[in-house]
Design a protein around this motif. Structure first.
Motif, short mmCIF file in Angstrom:
data_model
loop_
_atom_site.label_atom_id
_atom_site.label_comp_id
_atom_site.label_asym_id
_atom_site.label_seq_id
_atom_site.Cartn_x
_atom_site.Cartn_y
_atom_site.Cartn_z
N ALA A 105 -22.80 -2.97 17.40
CA ALA A 105 -21.45 -2.73 17.92
C ALA A 105 -21.06 -1.27 17.74
O ALA A 105 -21.40 -0.63 16.74
CB ALA A 105 -20.44 -3.62 17.20
N ASP A 106 -20.37 -0.73 18.74
CA ASP A 106 -19.70 0.55 18.56
C ASP A 106 -18.35 0.47 19.25
O ASP A 106 -17.92 -0.60 19.68
CB ASP A 106 -20.56 1.73 19.04
CG ASP A 106 -20.78 1.72 20.54
OD1 ASP A 106 -20.04 1.03 21.27
OD2 ASP A 106 -21.69 2.43 21.00
N GLN A 107 -17.64 1.59 19.34
CA GLN A 107 -16.28 1.54 19.86
C GLN A 107 -16.21 1.23 21.35
O GLN A 107 -15.22 0.72 21.84
CB GLN A 107 -15.56 2.86 19.57
CG GLN A 107 -15.05 2.95 18.13
CD GLN A 107 -14.04 4.05 17.98
OE1 GLN A 107 -14.39 5.21 18.02
NE2 GLN A 107 -12.78 3.68 17.81
N LYS A 108 -17.27 1.56 22.08
CA LYS A 108 -17.29 1.24 23.50
C LYS A 108 -17.77 -0.19 23.69
O LYS A 108 -18.64 -0.66 22.96
CB LYS A 108 -18.21 2.22 24.24
CG LYS A 108 -17.71 3.65 24.23
CD LYS A 108 -18.63 4.56 25.02
CE LYS A 108 -18.14 5.99 25.01
NZ LYS A 108 -19.03 6.89 25.78
N VAL A 109 -17.24 -0.86 24.68
CA VAL A 109 -17.54 -2.28 24.88
C VAL A 109 -19.00 -2.50 25.24
O VAL A 109 -19.52 -1.89 26.19
CB VAL A 109 -16.64 -2.85 25.99
CG1 VAL A 109 -17.02 -4.30 26.28
CG2 VAL A 109 -15.17 -2.77 25.58
N ASP A 110 -19.68 -3.33 24.45
CA ASP A 110 -21.06 -3.76 24.73
C ASP A 110 -21.99 -2.57 24.98
O ASP A 110 -22.77 -2.56 25.92
CB ASP A 110 -21.07 -4.70 25.94
CG ASP A 110 -20.20 -5.92 25.74
OD1 ASP A 110 -20.02 -6.33 24.59
OD2 ASP A 110 -19.68 -6.45 26.74
N ASN A 111 -21.91 -1.58 24.09
CA ASN A 111 -22.56 -0.31 24.38
C ASN A 111 -23.63 0.13 23.38
O ASN A 111 -24.30 1.12 23.59
CB ASN A 111 -21.48 0.78 24.46
CG ASN A 111 -21.98 2.06 25.09
OD1 ASN A 111 -22.38 2.06 26.24
ND2 ASN A 111 -21.98 3.15 24.32
N GLY A 112 -23.82 -0.60 22.28
CA GLY A 112 -24.67 -0.10 21.21
C GLY A 112 -26.16 -0.30 21.42
O GLY A 112 -26.61 -0.83 22.44
N LYS A 113 -26.93 0.15 20.43
CA LYS A 113 -28.39 0.03 20.46
C LYS A 113 -28.82 -1.43 20.52
O LYS A 113 -28.25 -2.28 19.84
CB LYS A 113 -29.00 0.69 19.22
CG LYS A 113 -28.85 2.18 19.15
CD LYS A 113 -29.59 2.75 17.95
CE LYS A 113 -28.98 2.24 16.65
NZ LYS A 113 -29.61 2.86 15.45
N ILE A 114 -29.86 -1.70 21.31
CA ILE A 114 -30.37 -3.06 21.46
C ILE A 114 -31.46 -3.31 20.42
O ILE A 114 -32.40 -2.53 20.27
CB ILE A 114 -30.92 -3.27 22.88
CG1 ILE A 114 -29.76 -3.24 23.89
CG2 ILE A 114 -31.69 -4.59 22.98
CD1 ILE A 114 -30.22 -3.31 25.33
N TYR A 115 -31.34 -4.44 19.71
CA TYR A 115 -32.33 -4.82 18.72
C TYR A 115 -33.24 -5.95 19.20
O TYR A 115 -34.45 -5.92 18.98
CB TYR A 115 -31.64 -5.26 17.42
CG TYR A 115 -30.90 -4.15 16.72
CD1 TYR A 115 -31.58 -3.00 16.30
CD2 TYR A 115 -29.54 -4.24 16.47
CE1 TYR A 115 -30.91 -1.98 15.64
CE2 TYR A 115 -28.86 -3.22 15.81
CZ TYR A 115 -29.55 -2.10 15.40
OH TYR A 115 -28.88 -1.09 14.77
#
Length: 216
Positions: A105-115
């Protein structure tokens, strides 16, 4: 020696996923992990992993930074299908195979690194409760896999690549049937309606009628 992680599991208080998360929390506790279960993001304590599952609140950067990882599961092939109710929208599009993604998760919607990413397969006759059960099963399996294979998974993390697309928030109005179309043409809509919260309905001769669907 097994690492004992401090974990938080957060969801909206009225979310459909809550009954499934009871089992998830129990599994984590049985493995010896310290687990906090809540309906609001914990801004006072720090955790190794915070799982934000079916949680709709925006979290500030400084709060996210309290934890080692803040993890979200989203039912689309990110960056495609960001936004609201991605599985529902894809069922309405006629898809029978849908990607599910665990990401940071980050502040932008659905925007973080994929694991992690997996593919959910559907027969095509599942109704909402069955769709949710499958979604919950994949969600919990991915969360547990992340914990058990944490170091390897983090090393293979990747940034989102491609053009983002977005799904809008669904409302009860999206459950309206078209009286001029067949049941077959609208079967996917009937599959994703909730008989209690947002049932299917139609208007005829100035009157609103509700239709509820179930298997026999």
């Amino acid at each position: 020696m097994k690492k004992i992680y401090k974990i938080a599991v957060i969801s909206d208080k009225e979310s459909w996923i809550n009954p499934y998360l009871c089992c998830f929390v129990q599994q984590l506790q049985n493995k010896g992990y310290e687990v906090f279960r809540g309906y609001e993001f914990d801004k006072k304590n720090s955790y190794d992993f915070v799982f934000l599952l079916s949680y709709s609140q925006i979290i500030m950067k400084e709060d996210l930074e309290r934890n080692r990882h803040n993890l979200v599961v989203h039912e689309s092939d990110l960056p495609k299908g960001k936004g609201w109710s991605p599985l529902t929208w894809q069922i309405l599009e006629g898809k029978s195979n849908c990607v599910i993604t665990l990401f940071e998760a980050d502040q932008k919607v659905d925007n973080g690194k994929i694991y992690l990413q997996k593919i959910m397969n559907f027969v095509g006759n599942e109704l909402i409760d069955e769709l949710r059960e499958i979604q919950a099963r994949y969600t919990i399996e991915m969360c547990i896999e992340f914990i058990c294979n944490y170091e390897n998974i983090v090393r293979s993390a990747r940034t989102q690549v491609g053009t983002a697309t977005y799904y809008p928030r669904r409302t009860p109005r999206d459950s309206e049937l078209n009286v001029h179309k067949t049941i077959e043409e609208q079967f996917n809509l009937l599959r994703v309606v909730d008989n209690e919260k947002y049932p299917a309905y139609f208007y005829m001769y100035g009157q609103k009628y509700i239709i509820k669907i179930s298997k026999v």
